[in-house]
Design a protein around this motif. Structure first.
Motif: not given
Length: 191
Positions: A97-101, A112-125, A151-160
């Motif tokens: 895996a090269r990444g996840a969005v 899905f397992g013991p934890g997030w893989p160290a070598d897989v970057p991720v973004q969550v929105h 390498d993880g980023e969380l982006f939270v936008y205003p709104g419902d």
């Protein structure tokens, strides 16, 4: 350029999902858009969720996992809401895996397992008052996941709004979706 496997949300492979995939393609990425709903597209989230329940949420997830089998291992997995389940599972369990969005949903990495893989970057929105993302605990799972990731980023936008990213739905938020798309394109350019 990235090779992307993109999973649709509970309303199906809508025009908005296909438009987002086309936007990624215009930036030079290869994008695969499997249809886990066998051509069914629903006008409301409730109708789409009823269909997923009828088919089985596990089966919908398995269809996504099977879609990856014929593709190369070096993929970035992108999921919208319900589509986060196969995207997150594959990012955590399929080697290469090269990444996840993860868009508008996130589950604890322990799902899905013991934890997030160290070598897989991720973004969550997601939106800060989305009744699903914020109200059902996904935002807490996202915070924990990005802390786990090297390498993880969380982006939270205003709104419902839930499914604010789909331009074909009345819940679409053009400004938030444009910012999300810009951030996703930046993420993909680094893969």
């Amino acid at each position: 350029m990235a090779d992307v496997l993109l999973f649709h949300h509970a309303q199906g492979l809508t025009g908005g999902i296909l438009a987002f995939a086309d936007r990624l393609r215009q930036a030079g990425h290869t994008v695969h858009t499997p249809d886990q709903y066998d051509g069914n597209v629903f006008g409301t989230l409730d109708e789409g969720l009823a269909y997923a329940k009828q088919v089985g949420f596990g089966e919908i997830q398995e269809r996504g996992v099977r879609a990856a089998e014929a593709l190369p291992a070096a993929l970035v997995y992108v999921g919208f809401s319900l589509g986060v389940l196969p995207a997150q599972r594959l990012a955590q369990t399929r080697s290469g895996a090269r990444g996840a969005v993860l868009l508008e949903s996130c589950v604890p990495s322990s799902e899905f397992g013991p934890g997030w893989p160290a070598d897989v970057p991720v973004q969550v929105h997601g939106m800060d008052a989305d009744p699903f993302f914020a109200g059902e605990g996904d935002i807490d799972a996202a915070r924990a996941l990005v802390k786990e990731a090297a390498d993880g980023e969380l982006f939270v936008y205003p709104g419902d709004r839930h499914l604010f990213t789909d331009s074909s739905l009345p819940t679409y938020d053009a400004a938030a979706a444009a910012l999300m798309t810009e951030r996703v394109l930046g993420f993909l350019s680094r893969r």
